[in-house]
Design a protein around this motif. Structure first.
Motif, mmCIF file in Angstrom:
data_model
loop_
_atom_site.group_PDB
_atom_site.id
_atom_site.type_symbol
_atom_site.label_atom_id
_atom_site.label_comp_id
_atom_site.label_asym_id
_atom_site.label_seq_id
_atom_site.Cartn_x
_atom_site.Cartn_y
_atom_site.Cartn_z
ATOM 1 N N TYR A 79 0.805 -1.218 0.000
ATOM 2 C CA TYR A 79 0.000 0.000 0.000
ATOM 3 C C TYR A 79 0.842 1.274 0.000
ATOM 4 N N MET A 80 2.138 1.179 0.260
ATOM 5 C CA MET A 80 3.011 2.363 0.285
ATOM 6 C C MET A 80 4.087 2.209 -0.789
ATOM 7 N N SER A 81 4.210 3.220 -1.646
ATOM 8 C CA SER A 81 5.183 3.129 -2.738
ATOM 9 C C SER A 81 6.615 3.053 -2.209
ATOM 10 N N ALA A 82 6.893 3.672 -1.055
ATOM 11 C CA ALA A 82 8.239 3.583 -0.470
ATOM 12 C C ALA A 82 8.567 2.144 -0.089
ATOM 13 N N ASN A 83 7.575 1.423 0.418
ATOM 14 C CA ASN A 83 7.802 0.022 0.783
ATOM 15 C C ASN A 83 7.928 -0.870 -0.454
ATOM 16 N N VAL A 84 7.228 -0.525 -1.516
ATOM 17 C CA VAL A 84 7.382 -1.275 -2.769
ATOM 18 C C VAL A 84 8.805 -1.083 -3.300
ATOM 19 N N PHE A 85 9.290 0.157 -3.289
ATOM 20 C CA PHE A 85 10.670 0.440 -3.694
ATOM 21 C C PHE A 85 11.651 -0.331 -2.812
ATOM 22 N N MET A 87 11.128 -3.145 -1.190
ATOM 23 C CA MET A 87 11.103 -4.575 -1.501
ATOM 24 C C MET A 87 11.827 -4.884 -2.818
ATOM 25 N N VAL A 88 11.618 -4.053 -3.835
ATOM 26 C CA VAL A 88 12.280 -4.285 -5.126
ATOM 27 C C VAL A 88 13.794 -4.217 -4.956
ATOM 28 N N VAL A 89 14.273 -3.223 -4.223
ATOM 29 C CA VAL A 89 15.719 -3.073 -4.022
ATOM 30 C C VAL A 89 16.276 -4.240 -3.222
ATOM 31 N N ASN A 90 15.573 -4.669 -2.185
ATOM 32 C CA ASN A 90 16.088 -5.780 -1.377
ATOM 33 C C ASN A 90 16.056 -7.100 -2.137
ATOM 34 N N ILE A 91 15.068 -7.303 -2.988
ATOM 35 C CA ILE A 91 15.048 -8.508 -3.820
ATOM 36 C C ILE A 91 16.225 -8.472 -4.799
ATOM 37 N N ALA A 92 16.455 -7.295 -5.413
ATOM 38 C CA ALA A 92 17.594 -7.157 -6.334
ATOM 39 C C ALA A 92 18.913 -7.374 -5.597
ATOM 40 N N ALA A 93 19.034 -6.833 -4.377
ATOM 41 C CA ALA A 93 20.257 -7.008 -3.597
ATOM 42 C C ALA A 93 20.457 -8.467 -3.207
ATOM 43 N N ASP A 122 28.715 -3.529 -6.490
ATOM 44 C CA ASP A 122 28.571 -3.439 -5.029
ATOM 45 C C ASP A 122 28.208 -2.013 -4.609
ATOM 46 N N LEU A 123 28.870 -1.047 -5.232
ATOM 47 C CA LEU A 123 28.612 0.358 -4.908
ATOM 48 C C LEU A 123 27.197 0.765 -5.299
ATOM 49 N N ILE A 124 26.726 0.304 -6.440
ATOM 50 C CA ILE A 124 25.354 0.613 -6.870
ATOM 51 C C ILE A 124 24.342 -0.012 -5.914
ATOM 52 N N ILE A 125 24.541 -1.279 -5.566
ATOM 53 C CA ILE A 125 23.614 -1.959 -4.648
ATOM 54 C C ILE A 125 23.624 -1.278 -3.283
ATOM 55 N N LEU A 126 24.804 -0.889 -2.804
ATOM 56 C CA LEU A 126 24.889 -0.188 -1.524
ATOM 57 C C LEU A 126 24.101 1.116 -1.566
ATOM 58 N N SER A 127 24.250 1.872 -2.643
ATOM 59 C CA SER A 127 23.527 3.140 -2.776
ATOM 60 C C SER A 127 22.018 2.907 -2.805
ATOM 61 N N LEU A 128 21.587 1.900 -3.555
ATOM 62 C CA LEU A 128 20.153 1.598 -3.623
ATOM 63 C C LEU A 128 19.609 1.131 -2.274
ATOM 64 N N LEU A 129 20.402 0.326 -1.550
ATOM 65 C CA LEU A 129 19.949 -0.134 -0.230
ATOM 66 C C LEU A 129 19.776 1.033 0.736
ATOM 67 N N PHE A 130 20.738 1.953 0.727
ATOM 68 C CA PHE A 130 20.597 3.106 1.622
ATOM 69 C C PHE A 130 19.401 3.969 1.236
ATOM 70 N N ALA A 131 19.158 4.144 -0.067
ATOM 71 C CA ALA A 131 18.001 4.928 -0.512
ATOM 72 C C ALA A 131 16.695 4.246 -0.112
ATOM 73 N N ALA A 132 16.605 2.942 -0.328
ATOM 74 C CA ALA A 132 15.387 2.198 0.002
ATOM 75 C C ALA A 132 15.146 2.172 1.506
ATOM 76 N N ASN A 133 16.219 1.965 2.280
ATOM 77 C CA ASN A 133 16.068 1.960 3.731
ATOM 78 C C ASN A 133 15.638 3.331 4.249
ATOM 79 N N GLY A 134 16.189 4.386 3.661
ATOM 80 C CA GLY A 134 15.795 5.733 4.063
ATOM 81 C C GLY A 134 14.337 6.011 3.760
ATOM 82 N N ALA A 135 13.876 5.587 2.588
ATOM 83 C CA ALA A 135 12.478 5.800 2.216
ATOM 84 C C ALA A 135 11.539 5.011 3.129
ATOM 85 N N ALA A 136 11.865 3.749 3.363
ATOM 86 C CA ALA A 136 11.015 2.917 4.222
ATOM 87 C C ALA A 136 11.039 3.410 5.666
#
Length: 196
Positions: A79-85, A87-93, A122-136
């Motif tokens: 129900y929240m787009s931040a949580n969808v983002f 989940m997508v990032v964590n599945i990709a990671a 690794d650097l791209i995944i790290l950046s995406l994880l921090f962005a996704a964690n910040g949003a969630a």
């Protein structure tokens, strides 16, 4: 410097080829462990967030003169787009961690091109994880405290189980992000030793 040109990076004394090989093995083992831990943390974070669903009956007052009615409300990560983002990032990671672990095991002879590619990913995944964690986490803070300026009410007092699961998932994802920080530090160390 010994006959192979290896020097100790701490004090500059010559090292033997045997200690250099042992050092390479311990660095490789550390990389395997960190990649496995990143895989496990992202996998569990995805599973915990996926099962974080809760349904509650909430009383709603339509008019002040009428009695409140009970409405069934649902809380899901979808129900929240931040949580969808998130989940997508964590599945990709998670998928990337598994693939990079296989590549690291297969790259025993140290192909420099593959090493640099993995460091970049690794650097791209790290950046995406921090962005996704910040949003969630931002959505989670709104859920816990609300926002009086915009009149958003807190919901974690109602959906307490859902919020606990989401918070645990975000913590696990942050652990995975920390594993990628350590992997990048390990890669920087390996590159530094190659330059000596």
């Amino acid at each position: 410097m010994d006959e192979n040109g290896y020097k100790n990076p701490i004090d500059g004394t010559p090292t033997t080829n045997g200690s250099n090989m042992a050092n390479k093995r311990s660095v490789a083992t550390s990389e395997y462990i960190l990649r496995f831990l990143a895989f496990a943390a992202t996998l569990v974070a995805v599973i915990v967030m996926a099962v974080s669903k809760q349904t509650k009956s909430v009383s709603v007052t339509l008019l002040p003169d009428l009695p409140p009615i009970s409405v069934e409300a649902h809380a899901k990560w979808q129900y929240m787009s931040a949580n969808v983002f998130y989940m997508v990032v964590n599945i990709a990671a998670c998928v990337y961690s598994a693939l990079s672990l296989i590549l690291a095991i297969g790259n025993r002879f140290g192909s420099k091109g593959l090493d640099l590619g993995v460091i970049f990913l690794d650097l791209i995944i790290l950046s995406l994880l921090f962005a996704a964690n910040g949003a969630a986490a931002a959505v989670g803070v709104l859920g816990y405290h609300g926002n009086s300026h915009t009149r958003w009410k807190k919901v974690c007092n109602i959906f307490d189980s859902y919020c606990r699961y989401a918070a645990a998932s975000i913590l696990l994802s942050l652990v995975a992000a920390f594993m990628f920080v350590l992997l990048l530090a390990l890669a920087a160390s390996k590159l530094h030793k190659r330059c000596l």
